[in-house]
Design a protein around this motif. Sequence first.
Motif, PDB file in Angstrom:
ATOM      1  N   PRO A  70     -19.192   2.552  11.584  1.00 49.40           N
ATOM      2  CA  PRO A  70     -18.162   1.865  10.800  1.00 49.40           C
ATOM      3  C   PRO A  70     -16.736   2.123  11.300  1.00 49.40           C
ATOM      4  CG  PRO A  70     -19.054   3.706   9.561  1.00 49.40           C
ATOM      5  CD  PRO A  70     -19.879   3.585  10.811  1.00 49.40           C
ATOM      6  N   ASP A  71     -16.557   3.127  12.171  1.00 46.04           N
ATOM      7  CA  ASP A  71     -15.233   3.406  12.724  1.00 46.04           C
ATOM      8  C   ASP A  71     -14.906   2.508  13.912  1.00 46.04           C
ATOM      9  OD1 ASP A  71     -14.885   5.425  10.859  1.00 46.04           O
ATOM     10  OD2 ASP A  71     -15.736   6.954  12.189  1.00 46.04           O
ATOM     11  N   HIS A  72     -15.854   1.691  14.331  1.00 47.02           N
ATOM     12  CA  HIS A  72     -15.662   0.809  15.476  1.00 47.02           C
ATOM     13  C   HIS A  72     -15.834  -0.645  15.052  1.00 47.02           C
ATOM     14  CE1 HIS A  72     -16.668   4.702  17.293  1.00 47.02           C
ATOM     15  NE2 HIS A  72     -15.844   4.307  18.248  1.00 47.02           N
TER      16      HIS A  72
END
Length: 92
Positions: A70-72
Amino acid sequence: MENGINLKVIWFDEVEDLLEVVFSCSNGFFSGQAEIYVSCDDLSEFADSFTRFPSRPDDSRDFELGTFNPDHAGRWSTHAFLLRRCGGPCSR
């Protein structure tokens, strides 16, 4: 949205060999799209895989680009297959 699977490059970094692309898919009733980051090698591998599709009546291909992290940026995946042994190609 145009029917089929479409790819549009919206950003490219030559130094990092990184592209930001939009994959969009539509069958006329349902459509969706994903913005993801991929390398040139990833796109070449994807294109090579589907260039030879279908190669036999029971041929199918699974392919993923991007990440679940989810950080990308997003993820795009497909499962391509023949609707019937003598039918046209489909994807889901």
